[in-house]
Design an enzyme around this catalytic site. Sequence first.
Site, short mmCIF file in Angstrom:
data_model
loop_
_atom_site.label_atom_id
_atom_site.label_comp_id
_atom_site.label_asym_id
_atom_site.label_seq_id
_atom_site.Cartn_x
_atom_site.Cartn_y
_atom_site.Cartn_z
N LYS A 1 -7.52 4.01 2.48
CA LYS A 1 -7.88 3.11 3.59
C LYS A 1 -8.14 3.90 4.86
O LYS A 1 -9.03 3.58 5.63
CB LYS A 1 -6.76 2.10 3.83
CG LYS A 1 -7.12 1.21 4.97
CD LYS A 1 -6.04 0.25 5.32
CE LYS A 1 -6.23 -0.16 6.74
NZ LYS A 1 -5.67 0.80 7.68
N SER B 1 -0.25 -1.98 8.20
CA SER B 1 0.90 -2.42 9.01
C SER B 1 0.41 -3.27 10.17
O SER B 1 1.12 -4.17 10.63
CB SER B 1 1.65 -1.21 9.55
OG SER B 1 2.04 -0.39 8.47
N GLY C 1 0.84 -1.21 0.00
CA GLY C 1 0.00 0.00 0.00
C GLY C 1 0.87 1.25 0.00
O GLY C 1 0.66 2.18 -0.80
N HIS C 2 1.89 1.28 0.88
CA HIS C 2 2.82 2.42 0.90
C HIS C 2 3.54 2.52 -0.45
O HIS C 2 3.74 3.61 -0.98
CB HIS C 2 3.88 2.24 1.99
CG HIS C 2 3.34 2.23 3.39
ND1 HIS C 2 3.32 1.09 4.16
CD2 HIS C 2 2.81 3.22 4.15
CE1 HIS C 2 2.82 1.38 5.34
NE2 HIS C 2 2.48 2.65 5.37
#
Length: 313
Positions: free
Chosen positions: A167, A204, A42-43
């Site tokens: 998100k 995370s 995602g990052h």
Amino acid sequence: MTSSSKIQILRTVQQVRQWRHQSLINNQSVGFVPTMGALHQGHCSLVAQSLKENDKTIVSIFVNPSQFAPHEDLNNYPRTLDRDLEILSNQFKNKSIDAIFVPKISEMYPNGIVLEVDKQRGTFVTVHGSSEQLEGVTRPQFFRGVATIVTKLLNIVQPTRVYFGQKDAQQCVVIKNLVKDLIIPTEVRVMPTLRESNGLAMSSRNEYLSKEIKDKSSIIYKALCNGENYYNDKIINHNQNSVDSKKIIKEIYDLIKQEPDFDIEYIAVSHPETLEDLDQVTPGLGAIVSCAVKVPKENSNEKARLIDNIILQ
Ligand code: PAF
């Protein structure tokens, strides 16, 4: 020269300011991806977008104490700096990121920082109106901490564009309001949520979960999709002008409830800009449908809190 050797690791505000000054002189745009580390795909998708849209890209890695309450998981929050640096150095083949800002706590909070809000001293930023509901109900100091650190980081980096993931829908709204209200000259870019193949939103905090719970947690996204399908069906096939939010919420609730070990904290249908509760969803305005669900952690009696959302158009 490998791509990794070109990336500068900056530790101080002064070093970032110098780096930024150089790009100003060269008239180069700067994209910024703020993170708390424990990087996942995602990052990486935010970084990839920044690389596409800007001449230079900088990523920060800083686990920000002020967004954690004293009883929350600050001490146990995953810290994987070596792996993060490895990912940032090796994932991006065509164009490398330029700098990584890894400050110490004393650099970001020169007066120190304690987690008890009433004992904190100094300047903090509160975005009234969009911080109190949803996540703000159970995490009343969270968005004050996020708004404070993001303001500091934007003041240091002064990016052309800053990147966040959909998100964290409420965080995106809070930061957009912050940037607008404090007249910060940067463009806030919100990128789609990245998901595991089973639909679970990447986070995370997924590192707290066993494979079995990760699989079970995919029910959260499936449930949100049930809500979306219900809405689309009423609008498209039944020609309704609007749909009752309670019915959308029920579709979602009924499916998540099938997992007996999951605790639903909230399911909400909110105005996309103000985050006020909507009684009805109307095409055009649409809504953010979000939820928080507590699921069992691996090797622990505690639960991890997962959030996710979808946008109705
Ligand atoms: O979304 C996050 O990882 C954090 O809340 C942020 C924006 C980096 C601020 O600490």
